[in-house]
Enzyme design. Structure first.
Site, PDB file in Angstrom:
ATOM      1  N   CYS A 136      37.411 -17.481 -35.914  1.00 50.45           N
ATOM      2  CA  CYS A 136      36.368 -17.592 -34.893  1.00 50.45           C
ATOM      3  C   CYS A 136      36.516 -18.951 -34.219  1.00 50.45           C
ATOM      4  O   CYS A 136      36.413 -19.997 -34.887  1.00 50.45           O
ATOM      5  CB  CYS A 136      35.005 -17.480 -35.584  1.00 50.45           C
ATOM      6  SG  CYS A 136      33.590 -17.703 -34.503  1.00 50.45           S
ATOM      7  N   CYS A 169      38.255 -16.235 -27.730  1.00 54.36           N
ATOM      8  CA  CYS A 169      37.233 -15.714 -28.646  1.00 54.36           C
ATOM      9  C   CYS A 169      37.846 -14.482 -29.293  1.00 54.36           C
ATOM     10  O   CYS A 169      38.383 -13.618 -28.585  1.00 54.36           O
ATOM     11  CB  CYS A 169      35.966 -15.348 -27.871  1.00 54.36           C
ATOM     12  SG  CYS A 169      34.768 -14.403 -28.833  1.00 54.36           S
TER      13      CYS A 169
HETATM   14  N1  DGL Z   1      34.445 -14.417 -32.356  1.00 56.46           N
HETATM   15  C1  DGL Z   1      33.890 -15.675 -32.037  1.00 56.46           C
HETATM   16  C2  DGL Z   1      34.934 -16.614 -31.427  1.00 56.46           C
HETATM   17  O1  DGL Z   1      36.120 -16.463 -31.641  1.00 56.46           O
HETATM   18  C3  DGL Z   1      32.618 -15.771 -31.233  1.00 56.46           C
HETATM   19  C4  DGL Z   1      31.640 -14.676 -31.140  1.00 56.46           C
HETATM   20  C5  DGL Z   1      30.186 -15.102 -31.140  1.00 56.46           C
HETATM   21  O2  DGL Z   1      29.675 -15.662 -30.157  1.00 56.46           O
HETATM   22  O3  DGL Z   1      29.572 -14.842 -32.163  1.00 56.46           O
HETATM   23  O4  DGL Z   1      34.585 -17.549 -30.749  1.00 56.46           O
END
Ligand code: DGL
Length: 262
Positions: free
Chosen positions: A77, A185
């Site tokens: 993430c 993301c």
């Molecule tokens: N999957 C997360 C990232 O790579 C972000 C998603 C969220 O805002 O929860 O930044």
């Protein structure tokens, strides 16, 4: 004190479903490693929260992973990495691998404008500004937060017509000519087919998944912690949002052979 060795599992986490794309890449290059994935869908999205809140949520998830004796943790993430990687590295005695938007390879391999899509927090945090400031050609980057895409993946993945329409509506707002897109993301990786279709394959799309998986592999190698077992490793999936909905989402990922566990 727990004992860790090369046969210990690797922990992977994200605010929800996005990090499954990273899990998939790790599985492809290190199939014999056993993995535990925590998707914090119960608290998603992270990208619009306060940094302190994301830090606390990330710590909670890492405590669970550490209690399961993982030998390393991958923050799958970008948002949690920008908010918490330094603190998590201080708090735990195992390697913690973070992610950052793949803008370096995108700038290296293309000439025109690069559209960076990420969460608000990733774009706002110090870590990202340091990254851009270190690049000579940072001026070629167009930043755009896309929080609605996180929700799209968390809540509507199975409704392809709706997803297509939403992705098109969002990309219609991009008025400049672009050569490349960086998916900063992990949730957005699942929208790649829709993005490619919108641009009729005329833009290059970059993400940090393979770089992260390779970094994990190198780190384990340097610790002599690569699992050399010849059998396939196990994959355990935990999600903080329970119920039928989550089961349905995971069923979308047909490579997750353990989905019956829900
Ligand atoms: N999957 C997360 C990232 O790579 C972000 C998603 C969220 O805002 O929860 O930044």
């Amino acid at each position: 004190m727990y004992r860790l060795d090369k046969f210990s599992k690797i922990g992977v986490f994200d605010s929800g479903l996005g990090g499954l794309s990273v899990l998939h890449t790790i599985r492809q290059i290190m199939p014999n490693e056993s993995l535990i994935y925590i998707g914090d869908s119960g608290n998603a999205p992270y990208g619009t929260k306060e940094k302190s809140e994301v830090l606390n949520l990330s710590k909670k998830v890492c405590d669970t992973l550490v209690s399961k004796d993982v030998k390393a943790i991958v923050i799958a993430c970008n948002t949690a990495t920008s908010a918490a990687v330094n603190e998590l590295r201080r708090a735990y005695d195992i390697p913690i691998i973070g992610m950052e938007p793949a803008i370096k390879p995108a700038l290296r391999q293309t000439e025109g404008k690069v559209l960076l899509l990420a969460t608000e927090m990733t774009l706002k945090e110090e870590k990202f500004h340091q990254l851009v400031d270190s690049l000579e050609e940072g001026y070629r980057i167009i930043k755009m937060p896309a929080p609605e895409w996180v929700q799209l993946v968390e809540n509507h993945m199975s409704e392809s017509d709706y997803v297509k329409k939403e992705v098109e509506g969002f990309l219609d707002k991009v008025t400049e000519k672009i050569d490349a897109i960086v998916l900063g993301c992990t949730h957005f990786i699942f929208l790649k087919p829709y993005i490619m279709a919108y641009y009729k394959d005329q833009v290059e799309i970059f993400d940090g998944n393979m770089g992260t998986a390779l970094q994990l592999k190198n780190l384990l190698e340097s610790h002599k912690w690569l699992n050399d077992n010849s059998e396939m490793g196990s994959v355990e999936i935990i999600n903080t949002k329970s119920g039928v909905f989550v089961k349905k989402s995971y069923e979308m990922f047909d490579w997750l052979e353990m989905r019956d566990e829900f």
